[in-house]
Write a protein that holds these residues in place. Structure first.
Motif, PDB file in Angstrom:
ATOM      1  N   PHE A 161      -8.786  -4.427   5.940  1.00  0.00           N
ATOM      2  CA  PHE A 161      -7.870  -4.760   4.847  1.00  0.00           C
ATOM      3  C   PHE A 161      -7.760  -6.255   4.576  1.00  0.00           C
ATOM      4  N   ARG A 174      -3.002 -10.138  -0.405  1.00  0.00           N
ATOM      5  CA  ARG A 174      -3.064  -8.775  -0.949  1.00  0.00           C
ATOM      6  C   ARG A 174      -3.227  -7.739   0.157  1.00  0.00           C
ATOM      7  N   TYR A 177      -0.812  -4.899  -0.043  1.00  0.00           N
ATOM      8  CA  TYR A 177      -1.045  -4.172  -1.300  1.00  0.00           C
ATOM      9  C   TYR A 177      -2.228  -3.217  -1.116  1.00  0.00           C
ATOM     10  N   LYS A 178      -3.283  -3.717  -0.476  1.00  0.00           N
ATOM     11  CA  LYS A 178      -4.474  -2.886  -0.254  1.00  0.00           C
ATOM     12  C   LYS A 178      -4.132  -1.729   0.678  1.00  0.00           C
ATOM     13  N   GLN A 179      -3.326  -2.020   1.685  1.00  0.00           N
ATOM     14  CA  GLN A 179      -2.937  -0.942   2.597  1.00  0.00           C
ATOM     15  C   GLN A 179      -2.127   0.115   1.864  1.00  0.00           C
ATOM     16  N   GLU A 181      -2.122   0.867  -1.305  1.00  0.00           N
ATOM     17  CA  GLU A 181      -2.994   1.641  -2.202  1.00  0.00           C
ATOM     18  C   GLU A 181      -3.799   2.660  -1.400  1.00  0.00           C
TER      19      GLU A 181
END
Lengths: 278, 627
Positions: A161, A174, A177-179, A181
């Motif tokens: 991530f 981010r 945020y990536k996690q 999503e």
């Protein structure tokens, strides 16, 4: 006040929630708990300057801290919770389209590498999982090709991530945020230790599972009781099959759901008058 | 229970007499020494005496004009015995002809009027204040016997005793000899026959043949209690609530300089069922059984400013609630000092010798300054028929703050906001979190008669209430989870937001002003309370603690600056390096050649060739990256 506050972009998320610049977030007047912890929110060797305020996720870390004669705790809930509020739709898919297991093995850090039998872990994962498995490696392991290859050769997807950051450098803002999503698209979240990621996954509807060799970290300080204490305190969460309702209740408690603050109140707690009056 | 609000007209035609042992000069009615009285005691006595008319009443010791009036209006004749001649002369000038005022002590009365007997005997200031410098060397017990011997069989006797174990006495900052005026000539508190408890007081009275029918505790200044409560009510464990709050107010109104705020000790005494053991005074009623059930309200409390105005509340506990039995307007009794002004006595000075005068040093513990202005009023009609007996909302909030339970604090604050809005937006009802209760899941009032002179909006009332709570929590250095930089306006603003009010600077200022008005009126005699020792020590410790934390904060900031400097330096170096590379590149032969080719092609109209070349170049670059 401490560069750990920038880990995973958590200071940035809180700044955004409070209506401030999240690219260069204002300085927080103390220490921000950056991961789930069985102590007071920080590792036993963590140093604090006198008078520092400690912003923790839930009330138990505060109580443990007070018992250690540390002071000045305020429970604010995990920054993750504020991200959920800021991004209600990020990565959301219909429930019946959620697929796969996001497997997040216990990780080392710059100060120490984990030791354990990765192959044995892989074998157990294959025996257990029925969904396609994606291994999420921490960047310290992801950057080691030999570890990455083990999981690739086992037929798993392997991802990372991003970088946590150190001394305000290299932070992937981010990261969470990536996690978020990713978690919203996966059906299950699993690990060989009860850890932050399990709680994050449960908070957005993943089925949790904790099994396999927990591995060891030679530099792990047992002062707070180590992983055996985690198993004693949350036995319900260290199982292959975990009751979803129990998991949700414990997750809400550990992430501090009921302690979430409105933006103005959080801003007054975290930032100085110069920032708040801008 | 009747409660006349009119005193007997004072005609100034009373009869003056002397008994052996009068004191000159001396006054029990001016300065530090107060007569027994006050609105609560007066109301309690009215209930006690009922509608009966007494043939001949005896009042021994200093009693204020309100008490004397209530007795005179219920008696055919009254004998009043005060030990100071000056006091006797002043009383004669304001009392009617049915009153005989005798100057002298109790034992002088007993010897000079040996056959005298009365059917109502009162000594509400205690038996010690019935003896003079020229009295026989009588113990407390002996004086009590003399008093009870004045009563004819079947008569009503009411006698008081103050309690050396009273919390106010224990916390009194003055040495023993400076606390009690009479101690200047006789250390009567060394008398072993004085009762040390309500039980020993009752035993002493019964031992002299009197039948005790009622025992009551007085809370507040010994001679003028703010609260009178049946002993049975205060001899059981009591949680913080209406009665304990009244007890705390009474203790603060004592006029004594204290070592520490009495609230904590009173709360602890109440929780352990020891409020009777630590009350300021006790009242024992002897004689025939009392009519009515009960004849006297279980609790009689004065709620109002220290000048004696306000409301007298009569209440009784039942089924987890307080039931209002009556609420009447308190009319402050006119003081003898106001009716018969006299210049203050000059302090005694040594005559100068050899040209040197002796100036007594200023005492460290000064008299309290004059009371501040009374800016609130009370309206008895504001009281509800009943209110919960549990802890008030302020107490609950303090407990939640101590537990760091901000979510529950927030929830209760929201309910407080709802309660304020139910009052309407132009109410004069004072909103005080110490006078609000949880009734089910609602916050309700009903126990406070305090009103403002002018209406205020719900938001303004809330702002004032939260400022008052801030003074209670932060001012008393109670534990709470908010950082020091939030204390003050930010914290009050936060709590107002929890109550559903977005506060601007104007609202905060208004709230502060209204809170100060309320404080001034409620503690009218204590506007500038002397700093207690506990507060002074705590403030000192807090200052040292804050200094250490600020040093730590500076250290943290300096370290952050160091990291930021390092980041800036590495970025600066990167910028410089890139700038240098850029200059180098631009001056290289390859760059100059490429620039020449491009401008030539453009000039020759062959831009398409250039674009295709750029595209091929891009493909080569991507391939290089992937490898």
């Amino acid at each position: 006040m401490h560069h750990h506050n920038h880990y995973y972009g958590q200071a940035h998320i809180l700044a955004r929630y409070c209506g401030f610049d999240d690219e260069f977030p204002p300085r927080i007047r103390g220490y921000l708990q950056h991961g789930w912890n069985v102590g007071d929110g920080w590792n036993p060797q963590h140093e604090f300057f006198d008078g520092a305020w400690r912003y923790v996720w839930s009330e138990r870390p505060a109580r443990r801290g007070y018992s250690e004669r540390r002071h000045n705790y305020h429970v604010i809930g995990a920054p993750w919770l504020y991200l959920l509020e800021l991004e209600p739709d990020l990565g959301v898919v219909p429930e019946d389209e959620r697929r796969g297991t996001l497997w997040m093995p216990f990780h080392g850090w710059e100060g120490g590498k984990i030791t354990g039998d990765h192959q044995a872990l892989i074998d157990e994962i294959k025996d257990t999982e029925t969904e396609p498995v994606t291994m999420s490696l921490y960047y310290t392991e992801y950057d080691q090709p030999e570890i990455r290859e083990i999981y690739l050769d086992a037929g798993f997807e392997v991802m990372c991530f991003g970088r946590r950051g150190w001394n305000y450098e290299g932070t992937d803002t981010r990261f969470l945020y990536k996690q978020l999503e990713a978690f919203r698209g996966f059906k299950r979240v699993a690990s060989n230790r009860l850890a932050t990621a399990i709680f994050y996954g449960v908070s957005v509807g993943c089925e949790p599972s904790v099994y396999g060799d927990p591995m060891s970290l030679p530099t792990e300080d047992p002062l707070f009781g180590g992983y055996p204490r985690v198993r004693r305190l949350w036995p319900e969460m260290v199982e292959k099959v975990i009751d979803p309702a129990v998991a949700r209740a414990i997750t809400d408690e550990e992430l501090g759901v009921r302690y979430r603050l409105p933006p103005q109140e959080l801003a007054m707690l975290l930032y100085d008058a110069e920032t708040n009056n801008d | 229970m009747t409660d006349s609000t009119e005193s007997v007209p004072m005609g100034g035609t009373a009869v003056l007499g002397l008994v052996t042992g009068e004191m000159q000069p001396w006054t029990d009615y001016r300065g530090d020494r107060r007569p027994a009285g006050g609105p609560a005691l007066e109301a309690w006595l009215v209930d006690l005496l009922g509608d009966r008319t007494y043939r001949h009443a005896l009042i021994v010791g200093p009693h204020d004009l309100g008490i004397i009036s209530r007795v005179v209006e219920r008696s055919d004749r009254t004998t009043l015995v005060v030990r100071g001649v000056q006091d006797a002369q002043d009383l004669v000038s304001v009392l009617p002809s049915t009153v005989e005022v005798l100057a002298g002590p109790l034992d002088g009365l007993a010897s000079d009027r040996a056959d005298g007997r009365w059917d109502l005997v009162l000594a509400l200031a205690g038996v010690e204040r019935t003896l003079s410098t020229d009295s026989a060397d009588l113990s407390w017990q002996a004086a009590l016997r003399l008093l009870l011997d004045r009563a004819e069989p079947g008569s009503r006797v009411v006698v008081a005793a103050d309690n050396t174990f009273a919390i106010g006495n224990t916390l009194d900052a003055r040495p023993l000899q400076r606390r009690f005026g009479d101690e200047e000539w006789l250390p009567f508190h060394d008398d072993e026959t004085r009762p040390g408890s309500i039980d020993s007081f009752v035993t002493a009275v019964r031992g002299l043949g009197a039948e005790v029918v009622l025992t009551t505790v007085g809370l507040g200044p010994a001679a003028q209690p703010e609260v009178l409560a049946d002993t049975t009510v205060v001899s059981v464990p009591l949680q913080e609530g209406w009665l304990v709050a009244r007890a705390v107010h009474a203790a603060r109104a004592s006029g004594r300089p204290l070592l520490a705020d009495p609230a904590e000790a009173i709360g602890a005494a109440a929780r352990s069922g020891q409020l009777a053991a630590t009350a300021d005074s006790w009242f024992v009623v002897a004689g025939p059984a009392l009519a009515g059930a009960p004849a006297v309200a279980r609790v009689v409390a004065h709620v109002g400013p220290y000048d004696g105005s306000g409301t007298v509340v009569r209440a009784a506990p039942a089924d987890g609630r307080w039931t209002l039995l009556g609420a009447t307007e308190a009319v402050p009794a006119r003081s003898l000092a106001d009716l018969v002004p006299r210049p203050a006595p000059e302090p005694a000075r040594m005559p100068p010798g050899d040209g040197q005068g002796f100036e007594p040093p200023e005492p460290l513990l000064q008299d309290l300054p004059e009371p501040g202005p009374v800016l609130l009023g009370t309206e008895p009609a504001r009281l509800a028929d009943s209110w919960p007996a549990g802890p008030d909302v302020a107490t609950i909030l303090v407990r939640l703050a101590a537990r760091d339970d901000v979510p529950a604090f927030r929830d209760l604050a929201a309910r407080i906001g709802s309660a304020a809005r139910r009052q309407g937006d132009a109410s004069t009802q004072v909103l005080d979190l110490g006078d609000l209760w949880l009734d089910g899941d609602q916050v309700v009032g009903g126990a406070s008669p305090w009103v403002r002179r002018a209406p205020a909006s719900a938001a303004e009332h809330l702002a004032a209430a939260w400022w008052t709570f801030h003074d209670l929590l932060v001012g008393a250095q109670r534990r709470h989870p908010w950082p020091p930089w939030m204390e003050g306006r930010d914290l009050v603003r936060t709590w107002l937001a929890m109550s559903g009010v977005e506060a601007d600077a104007r609202l905060l200022d208004t709230g502060r002003r209204l809170a100060d008005e309320a404080a001034s009126s409620r503690r009218a005699a204590l506007v500038v309370r002397p700093l207690t020792v506990r507060e002074a020590l705590a403030d000192r410790d807090r200052a040292l603690h804050d200094m250490a934390e600020l040093k730590g904060h500076i250290f943290g900031l300096e370290r952050t600056l160091k990291f930021r400097d390092a980041s800036l330096k590495s970025r600066e170096e990167t910028i410089r390096r890139l700038r240098g590379e850029n200059v180098e590149w631009r001056s290289s032969r390859l760059f100059r050649t490429g620039r020449a080719v491009r401008s030539t092609l453009r000039a020759a109209g062959l831009g398409g060739v250039l674009r295709r070349g750029i595209k091929v170049g891009g493909m080569i670059k991507r391939r290089l990256r992937r490898s």
